[in-house]
Design an enzyme around this catalytic site. Sequence first.
Site, PDB file in Angstrom:
ATOM      1  N   CYS A  44       0.814  -1.220   0.000  1.00 29.23           N
ATOM      2  CA  CYS A  44       0.000   0.000   0.000  1.00 29.23           C
ATOM      3  C   CYS A  44       0.848   1.270   0.000  1.00 29.23           C
ATOM      4  O   CYS A  44       0.409   2.304  -0.498  1.00 29.23           O
ATOM      5  CB  CYS A  44      -0.902   0.032   1.223  1.00 29.23           C
ATOM      6  SG  CYS A  44      -2.030  -1.345   1.307  1.00 29.23           S
ATOM      7  N   HIS A  45       2.041   1.183   0.543  1.00 31.72           N
ATOM      8  CA  HIS A  45       2.906   2.355   0.615  1.00 31.72           C
ATOM      9  C   HIS A  45       3.302   2.854  -0.772  1.00 31.72           C
ATOM     10  O   HIS A  45       3.734   3.990  -0.917  1.00 31.72           O
ATOM     11  CB  HIS A  45       4.150   2.054   1.451  1.00 31.72           C
ATOM     12  CG  HIS A  45       5.048   1.018   0.875  1.00 31.72           C
ATOM     13  ND1 HIS A  45       4.743  -0.335   0.929  1.00 31.72           N
ATOM     14  CD2 HIS A  45       6.227   1.116   0.218  1.00 31.72           C
ATOM     15  CE1 HIS A  45       5.714  -1.016   0.328  1.00 31.72           C
ATOM     16  NE2 HIS A  45       6.620  -0.158  -0.112  1.00 31.72           N
TER      17      HIS A  45
END
Length: 105
Positions: free
Chosen positions: A57-58
């Site tokens: 997700c980063h």
Amino acid sequence: MEREGFFERTYELVRQIPRGRVASYGQIAAMLGQPRKARFVGFAMHASPGQAAGVPCHRVVFKDGSLAAGYAFGGPSVQRQLLEEEGVVFLPDGRVDMSTCRWEA
């Protein structure tokens, strides 16, 4: 649009973003055939099981390279650290350099 189905398709796509690259919420939405659903991509990232489930997700940022203030897994400083460890380049104002780090799928 069924929420769970959209989230799962989002996670599958985000898993494809390579190390050292980022994609925007809108870019992911467009790739899913839902160009007006960037906000839903954000909801999916917030609800994601995260890296433990292989969802990086980063690597999803705003279209101008800004990091989300509410990054769900430790805040923007953690997100930046993870991206820097992968070689993502940041501009002096703290945004990701999208011209060099944007994922071109």
